[in-house]
Design a protein around this motif. Structure first.
Motif, PDB file in Angstrom:
ATOM      1  N   VAL A  20       0.864  -1.175   0.000  1.00 50.50           N
ATOM      2  CA  VAL A  20       0.000   0.000   0.000  1.00 50.50           C
ATOM      3  C   VAL A  20       0.904   1.229   0.000  1.00 50.50           C
ATOM      4  O   VAL A  20       1.697   1.408   0.928  1.00 50.50           O
ATOM      5  N   PRO A  21       0.829   2.079  -1.025  1.00 55.79           N
ATOM      6  CA  PRO A  21       1.643   3.294  -1.001  1.00 55.79           C
ATOM      7  C   PRO A  21       1.118   4.254   0.058  1.00 55.79           C
ATOM      8  O   PRO A  21      -0.079   4.541   0.115  1.00 55.79           O
ATOM      9  N   ALA A  22       2.016   4.716   0.932  1.00 58.49           N
ATOM     10  CA  ALA A  22       1.622   5.620   2.011  1.00 58.49           C
ATOM     11  C   ALA A  22       2.718   6.662   2.220  1.00 58.49           C
ATOM     12  O   ALA A  22       3.901   6.388   1.973  1.00 58.49           O
ATOM     13  N   PRO A  23       2.337   7.859   2.676  1.00 61.82           N
ATOM     14  CA  PRO A  23       3.339   8.887   2.939  1.00 61.82           C
ATOM     15  C   PRO A  23       4.416   8.376   3.896  1.00 61.82           C
ATOM     16  O   PRO A  23       4.113   7.651   4.845  1.00 61.82           O
ATOM     17  N   GLU A  24       5.646   8.751   3.647  1.00 57.29           N
ATOM     18  CA  GLU A  24       6.772   8.248   4.428  1.00 57.29           C
ATOM     19  C   GLU A  24       6.641   8.513   5.922  1.00 57.29           C
ATOM     20  O   GLU A  24       7.043   7.696   6.726  1.00 57.29           O
ATOM     21  N   GLY A  25       6.095   9.612   6.332  1.00 57.87           N
ATOM     22  CA  GLY A  25       6.038   9.952   7.751  1.00 57.87           C
ATOM     23  C   GLY A  25       4.723   9.638   8.439  1.00 57.87           C
ATOM     24  O   GLY A  25       4.523  10.037   9.585  1.00 57.87           O
ATOM     25  N   ILE A  26       3.840   8.918   7.794  1.00 53.42           N
ATOM     26  CA  ILE A  26       2.516   8.683   8.375  1.00 53.42           C
ATOM     27  C   ILE A  26       2.613   7.785   9.609  1.00 53.42           C
ATOM     28  O   ILE A  26       3.353   6.797   9.612  1.00 53.42           O
ATOM     29  N   MET A  27       1.891   8.140  10.628  1.00 50.19           N
ATOM     30  CA  MET A  27       1.839   7.323  11.839  1.00 50.19           C
ATOM     31  C   MET A  27       0.932   6.116  11.588  1.00 50.19           C
ATOM     32  O   MET A  27       0.003   6.166  10.774  1.00 50.19           O
ATOM     33  N   MET A  28       1.183   5.037  12.298  1.00 44.50           N
ATOM     34  CA  MET A  28       0.436   3.803  12.095  1.00 44.50           C
ATOM     35  C   MET A  28      -1.059   3.998  12.319  1.00 44.50           C
ATOM     36  O   MET A  28      -1.875   3.466  11.566  1.00 44.50           O
ATOM     37  N   VAL A  29      -1.452   4.744  13.342  1.00 43.04           N
ATOM     38  CA  VAL A  29      -2.887   4.943  13.601  1.00 43.04           C
ATOM     39  C   VAL A  29      -3.557   5.613  12.408  1.00 43.04           C
ATOM     40  O   VAL A  29      -4.665   5.244  12.023  1.00 43.04           O
ATOM     41  N   ASP A  30      -2.890   6.569  11.787  1.00 44.90           N
ATOM     42  CA  ASP A  30      -3.445   7.241  10.618  1.00 44.90           C
ATOM     43  C   ASP A  30      -3.484   6.304   9.410  1.00 44.90           C
ATOM     44  O   ASP A  30      -4.437   6.317   8.632  1.00 44.90           O
ATOM     45  N   PHE A  31      -2.455   5.499   9.246  1.00 46.40           N
ATOM     46  CA  PHE A  31      -2.427   4.518   8.165  1.00 46.40           C
ATOM     47  C   PHE A  31      -3.590   3.536   8.312  1.00 46.40           C
ATOM     48  O   PHE A  31      -4.296   3.251   7.345  1.00 46.40           O
ATOM     49  N   LEU A  32      -3.803   3.034   9.525  1.00 50.03           N
ATOM     50  CA  LEU A  32      -4.905   2.101   9.762  1.00 50.03           C
ATOM     51  C   LEU A  32      -6.246   2.745   9.438  1.00 50.03           C
ATOM     52  O   LEU A  32      -7.082   2.149   8.765  1.00 50.03           O
ATOM     53  N   HIS A  33      -6.436   3.973   9.911  1.00 47.92           N
ATOM     54  CA  HIS A  33      -7.713   4.668   9.712  1.00 47.92           C
ATOM     55  C   HIS A  33      -7.923   5.057   8.251  1.00 47.92           C
ATOM     56  O   HIS A  33      -8.983   4.780   7.679  1.00 47.92           O
ATOM     57  N   GLU A  34      -6.938   5.707   7.666  1.00 51.88           N
ATOM     58  CA  GLU A  34      -7.114   6.336   6.359  1.00 51.88           C
ATOM     59  C   GLU A  34      -6.893   5.408   5.164  1.00 51.88           C
ATOM     60  O   GLU A  34      -7.478   5.617   4.111  1.00 51.88           O
ATOM     61  N   TYR A  35      -6.043   4.404   5.327  1.00 52.42           N
ATOM     62  CA  TYR A  35      -5.714   3.544   4.191  1.00 52.42           C
ATOM     63  C   TYR A  35      -6.336   2.156   4.286  1.00 52.42           C
ATOM     64  O   TYR A  35      -6.531   1.498   3.272  1.00 52.42           O
ATOM     65  N   LEU A  36      -6.621   1.693   5.503  1.00 52.50           N
ATOM     66  CA  LEU A  36      -7.134   0.335   5.666  1.00 52.50           C
ATOM     67  C   LEU A  36      -8.538   0.294   6.265  1.00 52.50           C
ATOM     68  O   LEU A  36      -9.094  -0.776   6.456  1.00 52.50           O
ATOM     69  N   ASP A  37      -9.103   1.448   6.574  1.00 52.37           N
ATOM     70  CA  ASP A  37     -10.447   1.551   7.134  1.00 52.37           C
ATOM     71  C   ASP A  37     -10.615   0.740   8.418  1.00 52.37           C
ATOM     72  O   ASP A  37     -11.672   0.184   8.685  1.00 52.37           O
ATOM     73  N   LEU A  38      -9.560   0.670   9.208  1.00 54.08           N
ATOM     74  CA  LEU A  38      -9.605   0.026  10.523  1.00 54.08           C
ATOM     75  C   LEU A  38      -9.540   1.129  11.568  1.00 54.08           C
ATOM     76  O   LEU A  38      -8.481   1.702  11.815  1.00 54.08           O
ATOM     77  N   THR A  39     -10.669   1.426  12.161  1.00 55.74           N
ATOM     78  CA  THR A  39     -10.751   2.577  13.062  1.00 55.74           C
ATOM     79  C   THR A  39     -10.840   2.195  14.537  1.00 55.74           C
ATOM     80  O   THR A  39     -11.114   3.032  15.378  1.00 55.74           O
ATOM     81  N   GLY A  40     -10.611   0.936  14.850  1.00 57.80           N
ATOM     82  CA  GLY A  40     -10.685   0.497  16.244  1.00 57.80           C
ATOM     83  C   GLY A  40      -9.600   1.083  17.124  1.00 57.80           C
ATOM     84  O   GLY A  40      -9.850   1.422  18.278  1.00 57.80           O
ATOM     85  N   SER A  41      -8.386   1.205  16.619  1.00 59.54           N
ATOM     86  CA  SER A  41      -7.307   1.834  17.386  1.00 59.54           C
ATOM     87  C   SER A  41      -7.614   3.323  17.460  1.00 59.54           C
ATOM     88  O   SER A  41      -7.831   3.965  16.440  1.00 59.54           O
TER      89      SER A  41
END
Length: 183
Positions: A20-41
């Motif tokens: 999954v292409p993601a910005p180099e500095g993205i935090m994991m919580v943002d990656f989960l929410h914004e790229y994988l639609d996992l909002t539990g964390s």
């Protein structure tokens, strides 16, 4: 100016995800929410203090640890095994929950949360503890201090600590093999 992206591939909740292409500095919580639609964390404090955002990192040696996803970059998890709160319940082929993990069920039975914002972090902390106790059972007289140590870094603004603690204690004491009997 363009955002520099870098692909991430990881093993998430038992499945390979990516690249999954993601910005180099993205935090994991943002990656989960914004790229994988996992909002539990949950993004609570954003500074790694409250632990609402923790995910579980499974290590190659079979142990696991909590990692604060609000202060840990997503690319840190490249190629690693990660579990989020969404990964603990049993699901059918359609992705519908068919059974909660024992700790999730006990949290419900003990009414362990009020607003529920911190609950994913407490669930993951309890899962890590229970898995550790399966490998290294604790003496009965050390159960309370062991649970306290495992949950101590988690902040609940609604003061649900006693109920979280009691739910974890019940699971520890009723799950065979987690507590050493005798000396």
């Amino acid at each position: 100016m363009s955002i520099v992206t870098k692909p991430i591939t990881l093993h998430l909740n038992g499945k390979t995800v990516g690249p999954v292409p993601a910005p180099e500095g993205i935090m994991m919580v943002d990656f989960l929410h914004e790229y994988l639609d996992l909002t539990g964390s949950r993004l609570g404090c954003g500074q790694g203090v409250c632990h609402a955002c923790v995910v579980i990192l499974d290590k190659p040696d079979g142990t696991s640890e909590e990692v604060r996803s609000c202060i840990t970059g997503a690319h840190y998890f490249e190629g690693r095994k990660v579990r989020t709160v969404e990964g603990h319940a049993q699901r059918n082929e359609k992705g519908e929950v068919t059974a909660l993990a024992p700790i999730q069920q006990k949290f419900l039975e003990h009414f362990s949360f009020q607003c529920g914002y911190c609950t994913p972090g407490f669930v993951n902390a309890a899962i890590v503890l229970l898995e550790r106790l399966k490998r290294q059972p604790v003496a009965r007289e050390q159960v309370e201090e062991t649970i306290t140590a495992a949950l101590n870094s988690h902040i609940c603004r609604c003061t649900g600590y006693v109920r979280y603690y009691e739910a974890v204690k019940e699971v520890v004491l009723t799950t065979p093999g987690l507590v050493k009997e005798g000396k």
